[in-house]
Design a protein around this motif. Structure first.
Motif, PDB file in Angstrom:
ATOM      1  N   VAL A 189       0.857  -1.188   0.000  1.00 23.31           N
ATOM      2  CA  VAL A 189       0.000   0.000   0.000  1.00 23.31           C
ATOM      3  C   VAL A 189       0.894   1.240   0.000  1.00 23.31           C
ATOM      4  O   VAL A 189       2.086   1.172   0.317  1.00 23.31           O
ATOM      5  N   PHE A 190       0.291   2.374  -0.339  1.00 20.88           N
ATOM      6  CA  PHE A 190       1.078   3.587  -0.504  1.00 20.88           C
ATOM      7  C   PHE A 190       1.068   4.444   0.757  1.00 20.88           C
ATOM      8  O   PHE A 190       0.822   5.653   0.730  1.00 20.88           O
ATOM      9  N   TYR A 191       1.317   3.804   1.869  1.00 19.84           N
ATOM     10  CA  TYR A 191       1.590   4.494   3.125  1.00 19.84           C
ATOM     11  C   TYR A 191       2.424   3.549   3.974  1.00 19.84           C
ATOM     12  O   TYR A 191       2.424   2.332   3.768  1.00 19.84           O
ATOM     13  N   PRO A 215       6.244   2.901   0.935  1.00 16.89           N
ATOM     14  CA  PRO A 215       6.209   3.473  -0.418  1.00 16.89           C
ATOM     15  C   PRO A 215       7.566   4.072  -0.761  1.00 16.89           C
ATOM     16  O   PRO A 215       8.172   4.774   0.057  1.00 16.89           O
ATOM     17  N   LEU A 216       8.048   3.774  -1.965  1.00 14.79           N
ATOM     18  CA  LEU A 216       9.316   4.336  -2.418  1.00 14.79           C
ATOM     19  C   LEU A 216       9.111   5.601  -3.226  1.00 14.79           C
ATOM     20  O   LEU A 216      10.021   6.416  -3.373  1.00 14.79           O
ATOM     21  N   SER A 217       7.909   5.748  -3.769  1.00 13.33           N
ATOM     22  CA  SER A 217       7.542   6.941  -4.523  1.00 13.33           C
ATOM     23  C   SER A 217       6.025   6.959  -4.636  1.00 13.33           C
ATOM     24  O   SER A 217       5.336   6.141  -4.007  1.00 13.33           O
ATOM     25  N   GLY A 254       8.721 -11.121  -0.295  1.00 19.60           N
ATOM     26  CA  GLY A 254       8.951  -9.747  -0.711  1.00 19.60           C
ATOM     27  C   GLY A 254       8.036  -9.393  -1.867  1.00 19.60           C
ATOM     28  O   GLY A 254       7.842 -10.198  -2.788  1.00 19.60           O
ATOM     29  N   GLN A 255       7.447  -8.186  -1.812  1.00 15.53           N
ATOM     30  CA  GLN A 255       6.522  -7.754  -2.854  1.00 15.53           C
ATOM     31  C   GLN A 255       6.886  -6.342  -3.334  1.00 15.53           C
ATOM     32  O   GLN A 255       7.348  -5.512  -2.550  1.00 15.53           O
ATOM     33  N   LEU A 256       6.632  -6.130  -4.599  1.00 15.06           N
ATOM     34  CA  LEU A 256       6.782  -4.801  -5.186  1.00 15.06           C
ATOM     35  C   LEU A 256       5.538  -4.478  -5.980  1.00 15.06           C
ATOM     36  O   LEU A 256       5.086  -5.290  -6.800  1.00 15.06           O
TER      37      LEU A 256
END
Length: 815
Positions: A189-191, A215-217, A254-256
């Motif tokens: 998720v993006f947080y 989140p990396l970006s 691991g997930q991206l």
């Protein structure tokens, strides 16, 4: 009746269990009393939704993808049960074999990773054979697992588990004649979020697990999860004083997630799991009459003059074995050989979802490997008899592409194509490690088994390879606002090859004793099966709260070959004995899904009848006066019954889940080896003896199929001091007796049992984070029971002992 050892253990634990029960009941009673006093307070329960205006109490809307598109569970005209990840965490369920305590009409037979299977509606419980595929398809993150053992790891960072009952061949494909177990992990998720949890309990139980999401970006996020679990074991080996069924395993995932826009996302998952344990240590369970190999004139019933009838336990005891015939519920064994199960598996998958003008294109590419290496004491004693097992290496690759149409029109649909490749090598070795570290049967092998020679090596290699192609489609025609008609078809073409290469026994002089000890090479066997799976469902929305449906569906489970390569039946019966035909299912279903009291209650009920043709099963039969495993189509069967699934949000803080099923699963026709307690023949002939020959199994109950199952879970939570939240969970699962063998031998009967699980805890705010401290008791009443039995030949069954009571505590930090 339990033994003295069990009574001592119970006395030592009674104070701890009583203290936990008092703490749980006291805290729960105090909290429930607060419901009346503090009606205006809000709750953050995952199953409770509120509005500032009127605090609406209702069940959470659960989303499923049973029809390969996101839909509310209650709107799907099919029997589905969902367990959310949070419920698994609170119930301390982290193994697939424990899911039967929560899911309706679901049974898990677990011995170790290779010998494991799951069943739905009584269909699918069978011991291992690399030529035998599952009747219940197991999916992890939309990827089909080619072997059930690939799911034998800790359930880590789970979003939810869905159980789809009945054939699911249209959208999920082959090997789903009984249903689908669909496991979904949480995606990035993006947080920023994460958690770390440490648990400790009896028998040296320790578990450490954690998740970190970052989140990396704005378009890229990563999620890392890992676990490590240890248990000293719960079987006492009186030979050396050590414990068996010990658990040592760990895993990483691991997930991206790459999401450059709302229309496009790519999720890549890499994972690895490893185990080095002594799981799979079987307890001698029952001993039936047995006529050892010898002079045929002595093959007579018990009590007849000149009879050589005995039991395996009595024979082993005469040869020097100890404590082999004791009460199996004492959880004790007496093995001289090492027990070990080593598993190593890795996986990589990529799921692409692309929204195109209302259409959704999905591509799932996946690779997995699975490697299993065992050490087993196959004579179940301290004698130098036989050890060995199956070393298995499996690789698989799959590619699925599907297109889902927009919704909202008169017709919506899903179409797609699927490819699956699997390669299996199964090396079978019977051996004993002597003082010179050579591998061979021991000095007592022949005297104990009257079949296997002393100080000999028996080994072989079996191979299987699968190429499976499928095209599928399913559509729903919205005839009007209330009536829908869903139809689907799937065409599958599959080529499978198999090969058995049995080595000649060493020393070669023993080869003259039996063709089962001689070199045998089947050559490459090949088959191609083409099949069509179909579905038609008519559903009617009587009102916004009542959905009725009727379904007819079909499915097919692959045919194949028995690739066991030591004492292969082909050495006597020829290559035809290695072949098994596909298992075909037809299913009829009627169901109602209802919601009551503004969605505070869901009450679902369905009736089903499933007809299976050419049911595949592993049997153990006497061929040439030697018991060997035989994979075959034993006959046709019918499974019919009723299932209920009930959920309620009783108050803002109290929820109840209850499910139950009645299933009558019996054989319509077929044959199977004679039960061990039945004497075959007139006596005094080569074919005479206990358990020899075959019998009609018409009317027999399907192995591993309980008539009744029921599970109830009560969850409560309430705000306490300093904005903390107390929670408690009570879960009880019960199932009626079953037979472990298709021949319904009385010696294969597993009695009914129930398992009680308790949890109580408190969540304490820590700034923006949270501390979660809990106490728990799994199998709180310390019920000793068996998850499955194995027919070991020679009139004996051995059992997989389930975990006894485990009391422990967990500390979790959510950030």
């Amino acid at each position: 009746m339990r033994g003295k050892y069990l009574n001592i253990v119970q006395q030592r634990r009674v104070f701890t269990l009583t203290s936990l029960a008092i703490a749980l009941s006291t805290a729960s009673a105090w909290s429930w009393a607060q419901d009346t006093i503090e009606e205006g307070q809000s709750s953050s329960s995952s199953q409770l939704q509120t509005t500032a205006a009127d605090e609406v109490i209702q069940l959470e809307t659960v989303v499923v993808t049973a029809r390969r598109r996101a839909e509310a569970e209650q709107n799907v005209p099919a029997p589905i049960t969902v367990i959310k990840g949070k419920q698994l965490e609170e119930a301390k369920i982290y193994q697939v074999q424990d899911l039967q305590q929560q899911l309706p009409n679901f049974t898990s037979q677990f011995i170790h990773a290779r010998q494991s299977s799951v069943a739905v509606r009584g269909i699918g419980n069978n011991t291992a054979n690399e030529g035998l595929e599952g009747s219940v398809g197991i999916y992890l993150d939309n990827v089909y697992l080619g072997r059930p053992g690939q799911a034998v790891f800790d359930l880590l960072d789970i979003e939810q588990v869905d159980l789809l009952r009945g054939p699911q061949g249209t959208l999920f494909g082959k090997n789903t004649t009984a249903g689908v177990l669909n496991i979904t992990s949480k995606q990035p998720v993006f947080y920023q979020e994460g958690n770390v949890e440490i648990s400790a309990g009896e028998r040296g139980y320790k578990q450490l697990k954690g998740t970190w999401n970052q989140p990396l970006s704005d378009t890229v996020a990563v999620r890392l999860s890992g676990y490590g679990t240890h248990d000293d074991g719960w079987l006492e080996n009186t030979y050396n004083g050590k414990d068996l069924n010990e658990i040592d395993r760990y895993g990483l995932r691991g997930q991206l997630l790459f999401q450059p826009s709302d229309e496009l996302s790519l999720r890549v998952i890499a994972e690895h799991n490893r185990e080095d344990s002594s799981t799979g240590s079987l307890v001698p369970y029952s001993f039936a009459p047995w006529n050892p190999t010898g002079n045929p004139a002595s093959y007579l019933p018990v009590g007849v003059t000149g009879s050589n009838a005995t039991t395996f336990a009595d024979r082993a005891t005469l040869l020097g074995a100890k404590n082999i015939a004791r009460n199996p519920y004492d959880y004790k064994v007496d093995f001289d050989a090492e027990q070990q199960a080593k598993i190593d598996q890795s996986a990589l998958s990529a799921e692409l979802n692309w929204q195109l003008n209302g259409y959704k294109l999905t591509s799932i590419t996946a690779w997995r490997d699975w490697n299993f290496s065992p050490k087993n004491d196959l004579d179940f004693s301290r004698l130098a008899g036989i050890t060995g097992g199956f070393k298995v290496e499996q690789d698989q690759f799959s590619q699925e592409i599907r297109l889902a149409s927009p919704t909202g029109g008169a017709v919506d649909y899903v179409v797609g194509a699927y490819y699956f490749y699997q390669n299996i090598d199964s090396r079978n070795t019977y051996q004993n490690i002597d003082s010179r570290n050579t591998y061979q049967t021991g000095d007592s092998a022949l005297a104990l088994t009257t079949a296997y020679p002393n100080n000999a090596t028996l080994e072989g290699l079996g191979k299987s390879k699968t190429h499976s192609y499928a095209a599928f489609g399913q559509s729903t025609w919205h005839v009007n606002e209330q009536f829908d008609l869903t139809t689907g078809l799937r065409y599958t073409s599959e080529k499978k090859t198999g090969e058995v290469n049995q080595s000649e026994v060493n020393p070669a002089a023993y080869a003259a004793l039996s063709p089962l000890f001689q070199s045998y090479h089947s050559g490459e066997l090949s088959r191609r099966d083409n099949s069509i799976a179909g579905l038609i469902t008519a559903s009617y929305q009587f009102n916004p709260n009542i959905l009725g449906f009727a379904t007819y569906s079909t499915g097919e489970k692959s045919g194949g070959f028995n690739i066991n390569s030591v004492a292969t039946p082909a050495a006597i019966l020829g290559n035809d004995s290695l072949k098994i035909e596909p298992e075909k299912a037809q299913n009829f279903e009627l169901g109602l899904k209802t919601a009551w009291l503004d969605n505070r209650i869901y009450a679902n009920i369905n009736a089903f009848i499933t007809k299976l043709k050419d049911y595949q099963a592993v049997t153990n039969t006497a061929i040439g006066n030697q018991y060997i495993g035989l994979l075959t189509n034993v006959g046709d069967l019918t499974s019919k019954g009723i299932e209920v699934d009930f959920k309620a949000q009783a108050t803002r803080n109290l929820s109840l889940n209850f499910n139950a099923a009645y299933t009558e699963a019996t054989f319509d026709n077929g044959t199977a080896p004679t039960p061990f307690e039945v004497f075959n023949g007139p006596g005094g002939t080569n074919d005479s003896g206990y358990g020899k020959g075959y019998r009609d199994i018409k009317g027999n109950r399907v192995n591993g199929a309980p008539r009744w199952t029921a599970n109830v879970t009560l969850q409560h939570q309430h705000d306490v001091l300093a904005n903390s939240k107390h929670y408690s969970l009570i879960n009880y699962g019960w199932r009626s007796e079953t037979y472990a063998d298709v021949n319904n031998s009385e010696y294969s009967k597993i009695p009914s049992y129930g398992v009680l699980n308790l949890t109580t805890g408190v969540r304490i705010p820590h700034g923006d984070n949270e501390i979660d401290l809990s106490l728990w008791a799994k199998n709180a009443l310390d019920k000793h029971y068996f998850l499955g039995l194995v027919n070991s030949g020679n009139g004996m069954y051995a059992g997989s002992a389930a975990q006894p009571r485990t009391i422990g505590a967990s500390l979790r930090y959510n950030f």
